[in-house]
Design an enzyme around this catalytic site. Structure first.
Site, PDB file in Angstrom:
ATOM      1  N   GLU A  17      -2.095 -15.672  -2.488  1.00 30.67           N
ATOM      2  CA  GLU A  17      -2.138 -14.851  -3.665  1.00 30.67           C
ATOM      3  C   GLU A  17      -1.814 -15.387  -4.864  1.00 30.67           C
ATOM      4  O   GLU A  17      -2.578 -15.147  -5.670  1.00 30.67           O
ATOM      5  CB  GLU A  17      -1.061 -13.591  -3.294  1.00 30.67           C
ATOM      6  CG  GLU A  17      -1.301 -12.391  -2.512  1.00 30.67           C
ATOM      7  CD  GLU A  17      -1.044 -13.042  -0.992  1.00 30.67           C
ATOM      8  OE1 GLU A  17      -0.524 -14.095  -0.738  1.00 30.67           O
ATOM      9  OE2 GLU A  17      -1.622 -12.138  -0.279  1.00 30.67           O
ATOM     10  N   HIS A  30       4.363  -2.449   2.732  1.00 34.99           N
ATOM     11  CA  HIS A  30       3.405  -1.807   2.325  1.00 34.99           C
ATOM     12  C   HIS A  30       3.530  -0.303   1.531  1.00 34.99           C
ATOM     13  O   HIS A  30       2.812   0.558   1.614  1.00 34.99           O
ATOM     14  CB  HIS A  30       2.484  -1.337   3.858  1.00 34.99           C
ATOM     15  CG  HIS A  30       2.166  -2.681   4.592  1.00 34.99           C
ATOM     16  ND1 HIS A  30       3.108  -3.048   5.592  1.00 34.99           N
ATOM     17  CD2 HIS A  30       0.977  -3.241   4.770  1.00 34.99           C
ATOM     18  CE1 HIS A  30       2.502  -4.251   6.205  1.00 34.99           C
ATOM     19  NE2 HIS A  30       1.364  -4.215   5.569  1.00 34.99           N
TER      20      HIS A  30
END
Lengths: 439, 372
Positions: free
Chosen positions: B106, B176
């Protein structure tokens, strides 16, 4: 739809399964990376590998005893070792190279002293690394983009950043394009394609890979990007990201590591255990070379070839320039607390890039002692003049505390700007308003 | 072709219980914590088509790639269409050099995107889940947000947009489900945006892409398939930094964004029916810089404010709204400002129904506010 699960699903979808059942569903372009399986037992079939089986247990030992060799063109006495490697630059270029290095050196001395006298808040010298800057910068085109760490002022010097521009930044005065917002030595120049320096280490590395990718797809693709970083910064996660992204996305980016032996007080033995930074290049699939960073001609040749590879083959190149940080890390550091004076003296007196290059250009007849004396005098005078002019200039208007946060000043910042203005008016005797342009 | 296969797969039906029953798993599936009600179509932007949220985002990216030759879309697994199908068909249409996979990293994705944006490309970077944006926090906070300021505008990365799926999805647990908007709301130089619907998603994403500042676009992933609206098929933008009054009312102002808007709309109806309280519902849409004028104007009228978001209470964005409104509307307030938020815990798996700032928690807060 979870991360671990989706990885597994997409792996099988595009790996083995897609060969049979779902092939019809997948656009052809996504199948280009899948591989065909040969019906043999004795060849490994793992995706993405071309290798053999072995039948004896053997671990791969790192090769640190016998590391990547250091490419060198000149001896310490400035003599060409292998004539085929002399780039045979014209005298004018050689003199410009020398002048850039020695001007940087003189500017460093004066700015370092001025910090010691409290006239600027901070400074970082480039002692011992001038050859890496000028040698690499000279091998590039001025339209190539530069991402630096903070010890690459010689690149700007080579490209024509004026003494006034250096000093205006250090003094944070009205002529600094960044309105004095950053600490000294955080230079930047749009016209010279030198990205503004920031303090967080290695953040510029994946950015350089991204810029190189954009350049490749742009209307002027015959450019590359060079990204400088120290061997300490190479330990950051961003360095890993950058090398891997540049390799997998075929970015025309030259990664130029200044391995000067120290990250502040940390010696390389505490920084890594492999064969330096160069040793990592092949692991990422990146073409790599290690050069003598105190040999300007070696740096020049390596960068010149790296540029050709990057632009023509659209792939990254890693150059590790071995050098030595002769000065303190910064004005906030006393390096005698962690290394010996003898060590520093060796590099300053016996193996210095400026001395070596002067011996070379003197042998070539491009330079002599008289010219040197005259140049030292002249350059000192120019530096002192720029210094005095920058010191006298006003600081930017306090309103620039609020500008450039966004493209426009949004309403909430307008409000805060007005509050600051009203407050400072009311308490004006407590703020250094006389040093600044009016609000 | 592939899109067809996936969307027709019975295992990918929107209803989890239905999908699981097909393969013989019986489960007690709880109702979603919200009811999505489609907005009326925006005819002023031309012809519309029924799209769900992921399709409206694809449409926005499709238009950008078509009109802007410098535009790039990239991230983990975006080339085959993305794990949420947001980029389906784009690589085939525009080429693998413009819509591509990156290595799984990322900080690399955002660093790469900043560099490409600064060199003139319009970059749309995807972080697979907002929960995984934190490795890129340094690049976002210290680099993207400060690029223009620190260089005096010599360099900037305003062409950068970071998309990330966020918020609760029913069973996403710790990594999540997060809604990290408050982390970015504390960073001058960024714009932070979260849509509640398909029309809004497309209009705001196009606005982010075209805005000359780096933007973080948080997409409530539970809406990807469950929300469907008549979305204009052409290019249109909705203004950033502008809140939207969805329901007008006179007794209580309810402020939120993203999925929580649908909770608040239902709460407004319940409060009307059961308490006779008239609620004004405001969708902030842009979290930074936020539209304090619209919120304060509403509170001046109603005298009561409830702010609600999924993220934890302490130092959540509701705190910022509450303190601003308290200062600007001190004389208008008739009761303390209420914040109904996630608890100050990590986002749990099996306890999600108890964690969420659901309609009953919001309803109870309104009841107390009306009786204060």
């Amino acid at each position: 739809m979870f991360r671990l699960l989706t990885r597994a699903v997409s792996k099988t979808r595009y790996g083995i399964l897609c060969q049979n059942s779902t092939k019809k569903c997948i656009p052809a372009s996504f199948l280009k990376n899948s591989y065909s399986i040969e019906a043999t037992d004795d060849k490994p079939q793992y995706p993405g590998y071309k290798t053999e089986y072995v039948h004896k247990l053997e671990f791969l030992e790192p090769n640190t005893e016998d590391g990547i060799p250091v490419y060198r063109v000149m001896s310490r006495e400035g003599a060409i070792i292998d004539e085929t490697q002399d780039p045979k630059l014209d005298n004018e270029t050689l003199v410009k190279m020398y002048k850039s290095m020695s001007m940087l050196n003189s500017m460093d001395r004066i700015m370092y002293e001025s910090q010691r006298q409290g006239r600027i808040s901070f400074y970082m010298t480039n002692y011992g690394e001038e050859g890496t800057h000028v040698g690499s910068a000279a091998a590039l085109e001025d339209r190539d983009l530069v991402f630096g760490q903070y010890r690459e002022a010689g690149v700007l010097m080579w490209r024509g950043f004026s003494l006034g521009e250096f000093m205006d930044q250090c003094y944070a005065n009205i002529n600094d394009p960044a309105q004095g917002r950053q600490m000294p030595v955080h230079y930047g120049s749009k016209k010279l394609n030198f990205y503004t320096i920031s303090s967080p280490l290695a953040t510029q590395m994946p950015q350089a890979a991204g810029a190189a990718y954009a350049v490749k797809l742009s209307e002027e693709p015959d450019r590359c990007v060079i990204c400088y970083f120290g061997e300490g910064a190479a330990s950051e996660g961003d360095a890993h990201a950058a090398l891997n992204f540049a390799a997998t996305l075929d970015a025309p980016c030259i990664f130029f590591c200044r391995n000067n032996g120290y990250a502040i007080s940390t010696p390389t033995s505490d920084q890594y255990r492999g064969d330096g930074i160069g040793g990592r290049g092949p692991g990422y699939g990146i073409i790599t070379i290690r050069v003598d960073g105190n040999d300007l001609l070696a740096v020049y040749n390596a960068t010149k070839r790296a540029r050709k590879i990057a632009v023509e083959e659209s792939r990254p190149v890693l150059i590790e320039a071995m050098t030595y940080r002769v000065g303190h890390h910064s004005t906030s550091d006393d390096s005698s607390a962690y290394r010996s004076v003898d060590e520093v003296n060796y590099w300053d007196k016996k193996d210095h890039p400026i001395n070596r290059f002067r011996l070379y250009i003197t042998k070539r007849g491009a330079w002599d002692d008289d010219k040197d004396k005259e140049w030292k005098k002249l350059s000192r005078k120019q530096i002192m003049e720029a210094f005095a002019a920058s010191e006298k200039r006003l600081k930017p208007s306090p309103k620039h505390l609020f500008t450039d946060v966004y493209h426009d000043v949004p309403a909430h910042l307008q409000k805060q700007m007005n509050e600051m203005r009203e407050h400072v008016k009311k308490y004006k005797e407590h703020y250094p308003l006389n040093n600044h342009e009016p609000m | 072709m592939f899109r067809y296969c996936v969307s027709k797969s019975p295992l990918l039906k929107t209803c989890k219980g239905q999908a699981l029953r097909i393969i013989g798993i019986q489960t007690t599936v709880r109702d979603a914590h919200f009811k999505f009600v489609a907005d009326p179509p925006k005819r002023e932007f031309g012809e519309t088509q029924k799209m769900n949220l992921f399709q409206s985002l694809t449409s926005a990216m499709d238009i950008t790639l078509e009109n802007d030759p410098t535009a790039l879309v990239f991230g983990e697994d975006v080339a085959f269409g993305g794990v949420f199908r947001c980029t389906v068909g784009l690589a085939d249409k525009f080429g693998g050099h413009r819509v591509f996979n990156t290595p799984l990293c990322e900080q690399g994705i955002v660093g790469f995107a900043i560099g490409a944006a600064s060199a003139g490309a319009t970059t749309i970077a995807e972080i697979q889940f907002a929960d995984y944006i934190f490795p890129a926090f340094d690049q976002i906070v210290n680099e993207a947000a400060k690029y223009r300021y620190r260089s005096g505008g010599l360099f900037e990365c305003g062409k950068l947009t970071i998309r990330a799926p966020c918020s609760a999805v029913g069973h996403g647990a710790l990594y999540h489900s997060q809604t990290p908007e408050a982390c970015f709301a504390h960073v001058p130089g960024l714009k932070v945006v979260m849509p509640r619907s398909c029309i809004q998603a497309k209009g705001l994403l196009l606005a982010c892409i075209q805005d000359p500042n780096p933007c973080i676009f948080l997409e409530p992933k539970v809406l990807y398939r469950s929300a469907e609206e008549e979305v204009p098929i052409g290019e249109f933008t909705l203004p950033l930094g502008k809140a939207e009054v969805l329901i007008e009312g006179s007794d209580v102002t309810l402020v939120g964004y993203g999925t929580q808007i649908h909770v608040l709309k239902e709460v407004a109806q319940m409060a009307g029916e059961k308490l006779g309280a008239s609620c004004e519902v405001i969708d902030l849409a842009t979290i930074l810089p936020w539209d304090s004028d619209t919120v304060c104007k509403s509170v001046e009228k109603t005298g009561r404010l409830l702010v609600s978001h999924e993220a934890p209470l302490t130092a959540g964005f509701a705190g910022e709204i509450a303190s601003t409104v308290q200062k600007e509307c001190f004389l208008n307030l008739e009761c303390p400002i209420e914040r109904i938020c996630g608890y100050d815990t990590p986002f749990p798996h099996i306890f999600e129904p108890f964690y969420m700032p659901d309609k009953w928690r919001c309803f109870e807060a309104i009841k107390k506010m009306m009786n204060y």
